[in-house]
Design a protein around this motif. Structure first.
Motif, mmCIF file in Angstrom:
data_model
loop_
_atom_site.group_PDB
_atom_site.id
_atom_site.type_symbol
_atom_site.label_atom_id
_atom_site.label_comp_id
_atom_site.label_asym_id
_atom_site.label_seq_id
_atom_site.Cartn_x
_atom_site.Cartn_y
_atom_site.Cartn_z
ATOM 1 N N GLY A 144 0.825 -1.213 0.000
ATOM 2 C CA GLY A 144 0.000 0.000 0.000
ATOM 3 C C GLY A 144 0.853 1.255 0.000
ATOM 4 N N VAL A 145 1.887 1.277 0.844
ATOM 5 C CA VAL A 145 2.796 2.433 0.900
ATOM 6 C C VAL A 145 3.583 2.554 -0.401
ATOM 7 C CG1 VAL A 145 4.837 3.374 2.049
ATOM 8 C CG2 VAL A 145 2.963 2.451 3.411
ATOM 9 N N ALA A 146 4.041 1.426 -0.946
ATOM 10 C CA ALA A 146 4.776 1.459 -2.219
ATOM 11 C C ALA A 146 3.891 1.980 -3.342
ATOM 12 C CB ALA A 146 5.288 0.055 -2.557
ATOM 13 N N GLY A 147 2.626 1.583 -3.344
ATOM 14 C CA GLY A 147 1.697 2.085 -4.357
ATOM 15 C C GLY A 147 1.497 3.582 -4.245
ATOM 16 N N LYS A 148 1.386 4.065 -2.989
ATOM 17 C CA LYS A 148 1.130 5.496 -2.761
ATOM 18 C C LYS A 148 2.353 6.344 -3.092
ATOM 19 C CE LYS A 148 -1.050 9.062 -1.691
ATOM 20 N NZ LYS A 148 -0.494 9.527 -2.965
ATOM 21 N N LEU A 149 3.522 5.895 -2.645
ATOM 22 C CA LEU A 149 4.717 6.739 -2.743
ATOM 23 C C LEU A 149 5.513 6.547 -4.030
ATOM 24 C CD1 LEU A 149 6.146 6.579 0.893
ATOM 25 C CD2 LEU A 149 4.566 8.239 -0.100
ATOM 26 N N LEU A 150 5.340 5.411 -4.709
ATOM 27 C CA LEU A 150 6.146 5.127 -5.894
ATOM 28 C C LEU A 150 5.312 4.945 -7.159
ATOM 29 C CD1 LEU A 150 8.741 2.681 -4.284
ATOM 30 C CD2 LEU A 150 9.122 5.058 -4.959
ATOM 31 N N ALA A 151 4.385 3.987 -7.150
ATOM 32 C CA ALA A 151 3.657 3.649 -8.376
ATOM 33 C C ALA A 151 2.768 4.791 -8.852
ATOM 34 C CB ALA A 151 2.825 2.380 -8.147
ATOM 35 N N VAL A 152 1.955 5.359 -7.949
ATOM 36 C CA VAL A 152 1.026 6.429 -8.337
ATOM 37 C C VAL A 152 1.766 7.662 -8.857
ATOM 38 C CG1 VAL A 152 -0.607 8.121 -7.409
ATOM 39 C CG2 VAL A 152 -0.971 5.684 -6.998
ATOM 40 N N PRO A 153 2.730 8.217 -8.108
ATOM 41 C CA PRO A 153 3.421 9.405 -8.641
ATOM 42 C C PRO A 153 4.199 9.127 -9.923
ATOM 43 C CG PRO A 153 4.436 8.683 -6.598
ATOM 44 C CD PRO A 153 3.164 7.922 -6.735
ATOM 45 N N LEU A 154 4.827 7.962 -10.024
ATOM 46 C CA LEU A 154 5.594 7.660 -11.235
ATOM 47 C C LEU A 154 4.681 7.620 -12.451
ATOM 48 C CD1 LEU A 154 8.324 6.939 -12.436
ATOM 49 C CD2 LEU A 154 7.819 4.527 -11.979
ATOM 50 N N LEU A 155 3.517 7.004 -12.316
ATOM 51 C CA LEU A 155 2.586 6.891 -13.437
ATOM 52 C C LEU A 155 2.043 8.249 -13.852
ATOM 53 C CD1 LEU A 155 0.780 5.311 -15.400
ATOM 54 C CD2 LEU A 155 -0.822 4.952 -13.500
ATOM 55 N N PHE A 156 1.496 8.991 -12.911
ATOM 56 C CA PHE A 156 0.776 10.209 -13.281
ATOM 57 C C PHE A 156 1.702 11.405 -13.506
ATOM 58 C CE2 PHE A 156 -2.578 7.593 -11.432
ATOM 59 C CZ PHE A 156 -3.538 7.711 -12.426
ATOM 60 N N LEU A 157 2.836 11.446 -12.845
ATOM 61 C CA LEU A 157 3.790 12.521 -13.132
ATOM 62 C C LEU A 157 4.476 12.302 -14.480
ATOM 63 C CD1 LEU A 157 5.392 13.155 -9.621
ATOM 64 C CD2 LEU A 157 3.636 14.498 -10.799
ATOM 65 N N SER A 158 4.712 11.050 -14.833
ATOM 66 C CA SER A 158 5.269 10.764 -16.164
ATOM 67 C C SER A 158 4.283 11.179 -17.249
ATOM 68 C CB SER A 158 5.587 9.267 -16.291
ATOM 69 O OG SER A 158 6.583 8.885 -15.381
ATOM 70 N N LEU A 159 3.016 10.905 -17.008
ATOM 71 C CA LEU A 159 1.983 11.306 -17.964
ATOM 72 C C LEU A 159 1.904 12.830 -18.065
ATOM 73 C CD1 LEU A 159 -0.340 10.512 -19.838
ATOM 74 C CD2 LEU A 159 -1.840 10.416 -17.838
ATOM 75 N N ALA A 160 1.967 13.519 -16.918
ATOM 76 C CA ALA A 160 1.931 14.986 -16.922
ATOM 77 C C ALA A 160 3.128 15.559 -17.666
ATOM 78 C CB ALA A 160 1.900 15.513 -15.486
ATOM 79 N N ALA A 161 4.301 14.960 -17.467
ATOM 80 C CA ALA A 161 5.504 15.425 -18.165
ATOM 81 C C ALA A 161 5.367 15.224 -19.671
ATOM 82 C CB ALA A 161 6.731 14.682 -17.646
ATOM 83 N N ALA A 162 4.809 14.082 -20.070
ATOM 84 C CA ALA A 162 4.631 13.793 -21.491
ATOM 85 C C ALA A 162 3.642 14.751 -22.140
ATOM 86 C CB ALA A 162 4.155 12.356 -21.677
ATOM 87 N N LEU A 163 2.662 15.227 -21.369
ATOM 88 C CA LEU A 163 1.654 16.152 -21.896
ATOM 89 C C LEU A 163 2.116 17.605 -21.875
ATOM 90 C CD1 LEU A 163 -1.605 14.581 -20.390
ATOM 91 C CD2 LEU A 163 -0.845 14.538 -22.779
#
Length: 314
Positions: free
Chosen positions: A231-250
């Motif tokens: 749960g902590v890994a999902g919150k601190l690593l997976a979620v930000p990596l996914l959505f910040l990468s998408l924001a950077a790409a956009l």
């Protein structure tokens, strides 16, 4: 080192207040009944007032349609993914809603706001405040759905009716909606009333952290280490990596990207523990997600600041 100092400056007060709550319970100054009453009071009064005042002060003057659309769609997509994935990974209902909320809902209004202020300065906080006005009501609605859907005990009536009733009665959702309405209408409250409400709202975070620290008992986390860690890994690593990468790409850059980093890279919100206690669910797991997440964020926020420093520079 600069980024680590920034994270430590945000995390240390949180850990200090958690430790204070634990010490007060150990010394017998906070009993279990008192902690329960304090948590209920935080949920029904202090947090809703804090939410209302955060949105009231932020207003909607600095409006970016593109950033607003991305934020609403991303937060909604994140919760949708969690509603699909968490039940596949966790078999106990009492933990499912807690994990969905704990991974999806970030401490944006306190932790994230401080990080964004350090990254973009006071001149950029108008956009961050606007995101607070948009994100906090969404968090309240999706978290209420998650906890209601997987609430323990006998369930009566159609699921949609139970969830709608829970959302309508949730003080945090009501505080967020009223704040949005006040901001949209340009409502200006008397200065003395604003000062009084600010004082009440500012008490929400320390009181909720002290109550959480008093409640925490590491022994009660036995058997819950696996969901706690992923749960902590999902919150601190997976979620930000996914959505910040998408924001950077956009193409989001500068202050807008700093606001998104504050939303997605912050640890689990303290209010997620408070809501779990009030609406039902594994409160020990909720407490662990908040506390371990706050410690882990000391390092992961630095990681994402370095990883996306080009986007933050604009």
């Amino acid at each position: 080192m600069e980024h680590l100092s920034l994270s430590a400056g945000v995390v240390f007060p949180i850990l200090f207040q958690l430790g204070l709550g634990w010490l007060l319970r150990v010394r017998g100054l906070l009993s279990s009944p008192l902690l329960g009453e304090l948590n209920a009071l935080v949920f029904r009064l202090f947090l809703p007032v804090m939410m209302f005042m955060n949105i009231y002060h932020g207003g909607i003057q600095v409006f970016s349609p593109r950033l607003t659309l991305f934020t609403v769609v991303s937060v909604s997509a994140m919760f949708l993914l969690l509603f699909l994935l968490v039940p596949l990974l966790e078999k106990e209902n009492s933990r499912r809603g807690v994990l969905i909320q704990g991974i999806g809902r970030s401490n944006f209004a306190v932790f994230g706001y401080a990080v964004a202020a350090a990254l973009c300065g006071q001149e950029g906080l108008g956009i961050v405040a606007l995101m607070v006005a948009i994100v906090l009501p969404l968090y309240g609605i999706y978290s209420t759905i998650a906890l209601t859907l997987y609430a323990p005990g006998e369930k009566t009536g159609p699921p949609w009716r139970r969830m709608a009733a829970s959302i309508a009665r949730n003080p945090l959702v009501l505080g967020g909606v009223l704040g949005l309405l006040a901001a949209a209408a340009g409502l200006r409250l008397p200065g003395t009333l604003v000062s009084a409400l600010d004082a009440v709202g500012q008490a929400a975070t320390p009181l909720s952290l002290i109550a959480l620290g008093g409640f925490l008992d590491p022994g009660r986390l036995r058997g819950k280490l696996a969901p706690l860690l992923w749960g902590v890994a999902g919150k601190l690593l997976a979620v930000p990596l996914l959505f910040l990468s998408l924001a950077a790409a956009l193409g989001f850059r500068g202050t807008e990207f700093a606001a998104l980093l504050a939303i997605f890279a912050s640890p689990a919100a303290t209010a997620s523990f408070t809501m779990t206690q009030q609406l039902g669910g594994d409160e020990d797991l909720a407490a662990g997600l908040v506390i371990l997440g706050a410690v882990g964020a000391l390092f992961t926020v630095c990681l994402f600041i370095v990883l996306f420093q080009g986007c933050l520079a604009g």
